[in-house]
Motif scaffolding. Structure first.
Motif, mmCIF file in Angstrom:
data_model
loop_
_atom_site.group_PDB
_atom_site.id
_atom_site.type_symbol
_atom_site.label_atom_id
_atom_site.label_comp_id
_atom_site.label_asym_id
_atom_site.label_seq_id
_atom_site.Cartn_x
_atom_site.Cartn_y
_atom_site.Cartn_z
ATOM 1 N N ASP A 72 8.755 -54.536 12.973
ATOM 2 C CA ASP A 72 8.553 -53.223 13.592
ATOM 3 C C ASP A 72 8.779 -53.299 15.103
ATOM 4 O O ASP A 72 9.047 -54.364 15.652
ATOM 5 C CB ASP A 72 7.187 -52.645 13.258
ATOM 6 N N SER A 73 8.670 -52.151 15.790
ATOM 7 C CA SER A 73 9.162 -52.038 17.166
ATOM 8 C C SER A 73 8.127 -52.288 18.250
ATOM 9 O O SER A 73 8.432 -52.204 19.438
ATOM 10 C CB SER A 73 9.756 -50.639 17.369
ATOM 11 N N GLY A 74 6.885 -52.585 17.886
ATOM 12 C CA GLY A 74 5.837 -52.751 18.879
ATOM 13 C C GLY A 74 5.839 -54.098 19.571
ATOM 14 O O GLY A 74 6.624 -54.999 19.257
ATOM 15 N N VAL A 75 4.918 -54.223 20.541
ATOM 16 C CA VAL A 75 4.744 -55.462 21.308
ATOM 17 C C VAL A 75 3.525 -56.201 20.781
ATOM 18 O O VAL A 75 2.417 -55.657 20.743
ATOM 19 C CB VAL A 75 4.570 -55.172 22.811
ATOM 20 N N MET A 76 3.723 -57.452 20.392
ATOM 21 C CA MET A 76 2.635 -58.289 19.887
ATOM 22 C C MET A 76 2.498 -59.517 20.769
ATOM 23 O O MET A 76 3.494 -60.095 21.209
ATOM 24 C CB MET A 76 2.933 -58.712 18.444
ATOM 25 N N LYS A 77 1.255 -59.901 21.017
ATOM 26 C CA LYS A 77 0.991 -61.055 21.881
ATOM 27 C C LYS A 77 0.162 -62.090 21.126
ATOM 28 O O LYS A 77 -0.838 -61.769 20.494
ATOM 29 C CB LYS A 77 0.245 -60.605 23.147
ATOM 30 N N LEU A 78 0.593 -63.361 21.195
ATOM 31 C CA LEU A 78 -0.158 -64.479 20.639
ATOM 32 C C LEU A 78 -0.780 -65.257 21.787
ATOM 33 O O LEU A 78 -0.085 -65.649 22.722
ATOM 34 C CB LEU A 78 0.761 -65.405 19.833
ATOM 35 N N PHE A 99 3.826 -59.417 10.130
ATOM 36 C CA PHE A 99 3.043 -58.535 10.972
ATOM 37 C C PHE A 99 3.901 -57.326 11.346
ATOM 38 O O PHE A 99 4.885 -57.453 12.068
ATOM 39 C CB PHE A 99 2.580 -59.259 12.240
ATOM 40 N N PHE A 100 3.522 -56.163 10.840
ATOM 41 C CA PHE A 100 4.219 -54.927 11.172
ATOM 42 C C PHE A 100 3.442 -54.256 12.306
ATOM 43 O O PHE A 100 2.358 -53.711 12.096
ATOM 44 C CB PHE A 100 4.300 -54.002 9.955
ATOM 45 N N VAL A 101 3.989 -54.327 13.512
ATOM 46 C CA VAL A 101 3.307 -53.814 14.699
ATOM 47 C C VAL A 101 4.086 -52.622 15.231
ATOM 48 O O VAL A 101 5.215 -52.771 15.715
ATOM 49 C CB VAL A 101 3.181 -54.908 15.783
ATOM 50 N N GLU A 102 3.503 -51.434 15.142
ATOM 51 C CA GLU A 102 4.162 -50.223 15.594
ATOM 52 C C GLU A 102 4.069 -50.084 17.110
ATOM 53 O O GLU A 102 3.144 -50.577 17.750
ATOM 54 C CB GLU A 102 3.534 -49.002 14.931
ATOM 55 N N ASP A 103 5.034 -49.388 17.672
ATOM 56 C CA ASP A 103 5.044 -49.085 19.100
ATOM 57 C C ASP A 103 4.196 -47.839 19.325
ATOM 58 O O ASP A 103 4.597 -46.731 18.987
ATOM 59 C CB ASP A 103 6.484 -48.855 19.573
ATOM 60 N N ILE A 104 3.009 -48.033 19.891
ATOM 61 C CA ILE A 104 2.080 -46.925 20.119
ATOM 62 C C ILE A 104 2.311 -46.367 21.516
ATOM 63 O O ILE A 104 2.255 -47.104 22.510
ATOM 64 C CB ILE A 104 0.624 -47.391 19.974
ATOM 65 N N GLU A 105 2.569 -45.080 21.619
ATOM 66 C CA GLU A 105 2.857 -44.461 22.908
ATOM 67 C C GLU A 105 1.693 -44.641 23.880
ATOM 68 O O GLU A 105 0.530 -44.400 23.539
ATOM 69 C CB GLU A 105 3.148 -42.969 22.711
#
Length: 230
Positions: free
Chosen positions: A38-44, A8-14
């Motif tokens: 990637d640098s974003g925040v992902m929640k399960l 899962f490539f999750v980008e950090d969206i401003e």
């Protein structure tokens, strides 16, 4: 057998506190794994059932950004071992491991030259971005989940308003690597450090004991931290 990893490539969206929430169930063949990139925040938010073939196959790997485990039942990381690498964060108010048929489920933090591997219990408000203090649980009464803080690993704890504080609760043994670069970082979240009242806070517990000690404790200026164990 070559394990397959769902990446899962999750980008950090401003301006977006939590970049991606996965509420569905992640399944897979015995030994399949999960790889956060990637640098974003992902929640399960669900109980998942992948992984579990062995101690080295079908892992959950946090190789980029932040992964939050906010499930209310089962294990957010299925049957798998969890690995957090340098510069990345594992958090949440749910559970990892603990399924009765997941004896290989462990939690391991190992940093590198990129930075510390961080375990920060508690979660993030999806609307405001505020930190919500809470307990992250590893294992259960059905199955232990040994937890290891290896070199360049960090336990980050937020102390919030009304005396709420983060905690890591482990069913099993916690091992803190000897003669290694490990630390506890304490922060005041949502209030000034001077507003935090003195008291006794439980930030780490383990049913099978804690082996070793963190090499350092970082706290805001003016805080005096005394270690108390039972």
């Amino acid at each position: 057998y070559s394990p397959r990893y769902t990446r899962f490539f999750v980008e950090d969206i401003e301006g977006v506190p939590v970049d991606f929430v996965l509420s569905g169930n992640v399944t897979g063949s015995d030994g399949d794994g999960f790889d956060k990139r990637d640098s974003g925040v992902m929640k399960l938010t669900s109980s998942n059932t992948y992984g579990g073939k062995s101690a080295t196959e079908g892992m959950t790997r946090v190789h980029g950004g932040t992964l939050l485990l906010d499930n209310t039942e089962g294990s957010a990381t299925g049957k798998s071992r969890v690995e957090v690498t340098g510069g990345n964060v594992l958090g949440g108010i749910g559970r990892t491991g603990g399924l009765a048929d997941s004896p290989n489920a462990t939690l391991n933090l190992t940093g590198n030259d990129t930075g510390y591997a961080v375990l920060h219990p508690g979660t993030i408000n999806e609307t405001t971005g505020a930190h919500l203090a809470g307990t992250l649980t590893a294992g259960s009464v059905d199955q232990s989940c040994a937890t290891a803080f290896n070199n360049r690993s960090e336990l980050k704890i937020s102390v919030c308003d009304k005396g709420l504080v983060d905690c890591l609760s482990v069913y099993g043994k916690v091992t803190i690597a000897a003669d290694a670069d490990t630390k506890i970082t304490l922060v005041a979240d949502g209030l000034e450090p001077s507003q935090v009242k003195g008291g006794t806070y439980t930030i780490l517990s383990a049913t099978e004991g804690i082996e070793g000690e963190f090499a350092a404790v970082d706290a805001p200026k003016g805080w005096r931290v005394n270690k108390v164990t039972e």
